[in-house]
Design an enzyme around this catalytic site. Structure first.
Site, PDB file in Angstrom:
ATOM      1  N   GLU A   1       5.217   2.190   3.855  1.00  0.00           N
ATOM      2  CA  GLU A   1       4.075   1.631   3.106  1.00  0.00           C
ATOM      3  C   GLU A   1       4.164   1.996   1.629  1.00  0.00           C
ATOM      4  O   GLU A   1       3.301   1.620   0.833  1.00  0.00           O
ATOM      5  CB  GLU A   1       2.748   2.146   3.684  1.00  0.00           C
ATOM      6  CG  GLU A   1       2.395   1.567   5.040  1.00  0.00           C
ATOM      7  CD  GLU A   1       2.453   0.047   5.066  1.00  0.00           C
ATOM      8  OE1 GLU A   1       1.866  -0.585   4.175  1.00  0.00           O
ATOM      9  OE2 GLU A   1       3.109  -0.506   5.972  1.00  0.00           O
TER      10      GLU A   1
ATOM     11  N   ARG B   1      25.585  -4.723 -16.807  1.00  0.00           N
ATOM     12  CA  ARG B   1      26.237  -5.812 -17.562  1.00  0.00           C
ATOM     13  C   ARG B   1      26.041  -5.673 -19.072  1.00  0.00           C
ATOM     14  O   ARG B   1      26.836  -6.167 -19.852  1.00  0.00           O
ATOM     15  CB  ARG B   1      25.629  -7.166 -17.179  1.00  0.00           C
ATOM     16  CG  ARG B   1      26.015  -7.718 -15.872  1.00  0.00           C
ATOM     17  CD  ARG B   1      25.263  -9.014 -15.621  1.00  0.00           C
ATOM     18  NE  ARG B   1      25.587 -10.068 -16.577  1.00  0.00           N
ATOM     19  CZ  ARG B   1      26.721 -10.737 -16.608  1.00  0.00           C
ATOM     20  NH1 ARG B   1      27.656 -10.457 -15.726  1.00  0.00           N
ATOM     21  NH2 ARG B   1      26.943 -11.672 -17.500  1.00  0.00           N
TER      22      ARG B   1
ATOM     23  N   PRO C   1       5.831  -3.340  -5.777  1.00  0.00           N
ATOM     24  CA  PRO C   1       5.566  -4.788  -5.901  1.00  0.00           C
ATOM     25  C   PRO C   1       4.603  -5.109  -7.042  1.00  0.00           C
ATOM     26  O   PRO C   1       4.640  -6.193  -7.588  1.00  0.00           O
ATOM     27  CB  PRO C   1       4.939  -5.164  -4.560  1.00  0.00           C
ATOM     28  CG  PRO C   1       5.175  -4.030  -3.644  1.00  0.00           C
ATOM     29  CD  PRO C   1       5.454  -2.824  -4.457  1.00  0.00           C
TER      30      PRO C   1
HETATM   31  N1  SAM Z   1       2.381  -1.424   1.088  1.00  0.00           N
HETATM   32  C1  SAM Z   1       3.000  -1.961  -0.064  1.00  0.00           C
HETATM   33  C2  SAM Z   1       2.077  -2.988  -0.731  1.00  0.00           C
HETATM   34  O1  SAM Z   1       1.075  -3.317  -0.162  1.00  0.00           O
HETATM   35  O2  SAM Z   1       2.382  -3.449  -1.811  1.00  0.00           O
HETATM   36  C3  SAM Z   1       4.342  -2.579   0.280  1.00  0.00           C
HETATM   37  C4  SAM Z   1       5.358  -1.581   0.698  1.00  0.00           C
HETATM   38  S1  SAM Z   1       6.967  -2.267   0.870  1.00  0.00           S
HETATM   39  C5  SAM Z   1       7.033  -2.686   2.534  1.00  0.00           C
HETATM   40  C6  SAM Z   1       8.016  -0.855   0.776  1.00  0.00           C
HETATM   41  C7  SAM Z   1       8.611  -0.570  -0.572  1.00  0.00           C
HETATM   42  O3  SAM Z   1       9.487  -1.614  -0.961  1.00  0.00           O
HETATM   43  C8  SAM Z   1       7.650  -0.444  -1.728  1.00  0.00           C
HETATM   44  O4  SAM Z   1       7.062   0.830  -1.760  1.00  0.00           O
HETATM   45  C9  SAM Z   1       8.559  -0.669  -2.920  1.00  0.00           C
HETATM   46  O5  SAM Z   1       9.245   0.509  -3.258  1.00  0.00           O
HETATM   47  C10 SAM Z   1       9.542  -1.679  -2.379  1.00  0.00           C
HETATM   48  N2  SAM Z   1       9.230  -3.052  -2.786  1.00  0.00           N
HETATM   49  C11 SAM Z   1       8.699  -4.023  -2.008  1.00  0.00           C
HETATM   50  N3  SAM Z   1       8.580  -5.165  -2.674  1.00  0.00           N
HETATM   51  C12 SAM Z   1       9.040  -4.948  -3.922  1.00  0.00           C
HETATM   52  C13 SAM Z   1       9.178  -5.753  -5.091  1.00  0.00           C
HETATM   53  N4  SAM Z   1       8.796  -6.999  -5.106  1.00  0.00           N
HETATM   54  N5  SAM Z   1       9.717  -5.193  -6.202  1.00  0.00           N
HETATM   55  C14 SAM Z   1      10.095  -3.894  -6.181  1.00  0.00           C
HETATM   56  N6  SAM Z   1       9.992  -3.085  -5.104  1.00  0.00           N
HETATM   57  C15 SAM Z   1       9.482  -3.603  -3.995  1.00  0.00           C
END
Ligand code: SAM
Length: 252
Positions: free
Chosen positions: A114, A151, A87
């Site tokens: 996580e 694409r 994220p």
């Molecule tokens: N604990 C993390 C945090 O506080 O930012 C969030 C973990 S999320 C539930 C699980 C996984 O989803 C992340 O490790 C990432 O690989 C993916 N993910 C979640 N949001 C994302 C985003 N906006 N862009 C890309 N990958 C994302």
């Protein structure tokens, strides 16, 4: 172009690989998507891929060993460019997609729970985010990234002109389009699009692109490198001129 996707849910990508432009690109041999189940690289009897977080706290983390083992297997022949979904990563956009489309081999690590053990970052070239929100896993992000990149691979989209006029490709949003019927529930297709005057049509489309961008994404216009004609259109729109005024009642 070859994609490797490290995931604990390889089935997530089946529909994507079998649909539309992507499936045709695979059939034509332009793209290969190798989904790798991280679980296949776990070393214990239970094929464990996650573990508790050091220092305490909620949730689990993807363990480093299976990810490193999967990576070693793939990178043995050729080192791919490695992305991890995060994220807080670099925000994915059309420019990023264009850069990635130049790579021969791309590996995307999909986080879950996580996230992943931080030591995995030692094999990562870039962290990538698709926006300021939290997904439950990296798989939807990997899908978005692959779709946008595929694409751009030459030969994938039949008419390469459609890429040229896509939103963001020249720093502007796209223009509105219509199909038949010419009048639907009292709503008429703009006369100019039915005029057969291609110079006028192109000018109208450019006008609409600039008008749309000014209205919906003015931040893009600040960065766009406009041609002298586009700059003239922008100034006319800002002055409140109509397209008809600008073209002398369409006498172009
Ligand atoms: N604990 C993390 C945090 O506080 O930012 C969030 C973990 S999320 C539930 C699980 C996984 O989803 C992340 O490790 C990432 O690989 C993916 N993910 C979640 N949001 C994302 C985003 N906006 N862009 C890309 N990958 C994302």
């Amino acid at each position: 172009m070859r994609f490797h996707v490290l995931t604990i849910f390889p089935e997530f990508f089946e529909g994507f690989k079998n649909t539309g432009i992507v499936s045709r690109a695979i059939e034509k041999g332009l793209v290969d998507i190798n989904t790798v189940n991280i679980r296949d690289y776990a070393t214990d009897r239970h094929r464990t891929v996650d573990d508790v977080v050091y220092g305490g706290g909620p949730g689990m983390l993807l363990k480093p060993e299976p990810i490193f083992r999967a990576y070693d297997d793939i990178a043995r022949d050729k080192k791919p460019y490695v992305l991890i979904t995060e994220p807080w990563g670099r925000r994915f956009d059309q420019k990023f997609a264009t850069e990635l489309a130049q790579k021969d081999e791309l590996l995307i690590i999909c986080g879950r729970y996580e996230g992943v053990d931080e030591r995995v970052k030692s094999i990562v070239d870039e962290e990538v985010s698709i926006g300021d929100f939290i997904l439950s896993g990296g798989e939807p992000a990997a899908l978005v990234i692959m779709d946008a990149v595929i694409r751009l691979i030459p030969g994938v989209v039949g008419d390469s002109d459609s890429l040229r006029v896509d939103s963001f490709s020249d720093g502007l949003l796209g223009y509105p389009n219509y199909t038949r019927p010419a009048v639907f529930r009292g709503m008429e297709v703009p006369q100019v699009l039915r005029s057969g005057n291609h110079r006028l049509i192109n000018l109208w489309r450019k006008w609409k692109q600039i008008e749309n961008t000014l209205k919906k994404r003015p931040d893009l216009l600040e960065k766009a490198r406009l041609s002298p004609e586009e700059e003239k259109i922008l100034q006319a729109i800002k002055k409140g001129e109509s397209f008809e005024d600008f073209t002398g009642n369409n006498r172009v």
